[in-house]
Design a protein around this motif. Structure first.
Motif, short mmCIF file in Angstrom:
data_model
loop_
_atom_site.label_atom_id
_atom_site.label_comp_id
_atom_site.label_asym_id
_atom_site.label_seq_id
_atom_site.Cartn_x
_atom_site.Cartn_y
_atom_site.Cartn_z
N GLN A 105 -6.41 7.67 0.40
CA GLN A 105 -5.18 7.48 1.25
C GLN A 105 -5.75 5.90 0.88
O GLN A 105 -6.73 5.34 1.42
N ILE A 106 -4.35 4.88 0.39
CA ILE A 106 -4.73 3.41 0.16
C ILE A 106 -4.71 3.24 2.16
O ILE A 106 -3.38 3.07 2.19
N GLU A 107 -5.26 2.29 2.08
CA GLU A 107 -5.49 1.22 3.89
C GLU A 107 -5.50 0.06 3.30
O GLU A 107 -4.15 -0.60 4.37
N GLN A 151 0.55 4.66 -2.52
CA GLN A 151 0.18 5.39 -1.96
C GLN A 151 1.46 6.72 -2.76
O GLN A 151 1.31 7.57 -3.40
N LYS A 161 1.08 -1.38 0.55
CA LYS A 161 0.04 -0.16 -0.05
C LYS A 161 1.09 1.71 -0.11
O LYS A 161 0.62 2.44 -0.22
N ASP A 162 2.05 1.26 0.51
CA ASP A 162 2.66 2.40 0.91
C ASP A 162 3.41 2.12 -0.36
O ASP A 162 3.33 3.79 -1.23
N ASP A 167 -4.04 11.69 -4.88
CA ASP A 167 -2.85 12.37 -4.39
C ASP A 167 -3.73 13.50 -4.17
O ASP A 167 -3.73 14.56 -2.94
N THR A 221 -9.84 4.93 -8.75
CA THR A 221 -8.80 4.35 -8.30
C THR A 221 -8.67 2.79 -7.54
O THR A 221 -7.62 2.30 -8.10
N LYS A 263 1.47 9.75 -5.91
CA LYS A 263 1.95 11.15 -5.68
C LYS A 263 1.68 12.40 -7.09
O LYS A 263 2.46 12.06 -8.09
N ALA A 315 -9.99 2.20 0.29
CA ALA A 315 -8.91 3.30 -0.03
C ALA A 315 -10.52 4.40 1.55
O ALA A 315 -11.27 4.41 1.07
#
Length: 131
Positions: A20-22, A6, A2-3, A15, A57, A10, A31
């Protein structure tokens, strides 16, 4: 995972919207989007376009995570949204799950709910594999 997703978003629309992807797995993407003035209508409700962008997304992330070897990307070729409730504050959460994953297309259903779990919208989209 997920990071990394994300970080890849950017500077582009997700963004700028604050998506925010969870969670990010091949069969479930989650998200969140905080409702704030810049993503609402003049009436103060979360804009339908923001809801659709959130759903697009997470569906695209799911399609990307399922690309076959040799594919270069994915693109939305169809999207249908049903709106059920307005949201004026808090956070909405989108959960995308696959309906179909094939060699040339994948189809995703995304449910968007408010903080109380009330269904705000449901989106079904088809993603085409690019090669």
């Amino acid at each position: 995972m997920k990071d990394q997703i994300q970080a890849a978003m950017k500077g582009i629309l997700p963004d700028h919207l604050g998506i925010q992807i969870e969670e990010a797995a091949p069969t479930r993407i989650v998200a969140a989007l905080r409702v704030r003035p810049e993503v609402t209508t003049t009436g103060g409700r979360l804009h339908g376009g923001a809801i659709m962008a959130l759903a697009d997304t997470v569906g695209a992330v799911g399609a990307f995570l399922n690309l076959p070897v040799g594919a270069t990307g994915t693109t939305t070729i169809e999207s249908k949204t049903n709106f059920f409730a307005g949201v004026s504050d808090g956070i909405v959460r989108a959960t995308a799950e696959p309906v179909h994953i094939g060699k040339r297309t994948s189809c995703w259903t995304t449910r968007i709910v408010d903080e109380k779990g009330k269904l705000v919208a449901q989106v079904t989209q088809t993603q085409m594999v690019l090669s």
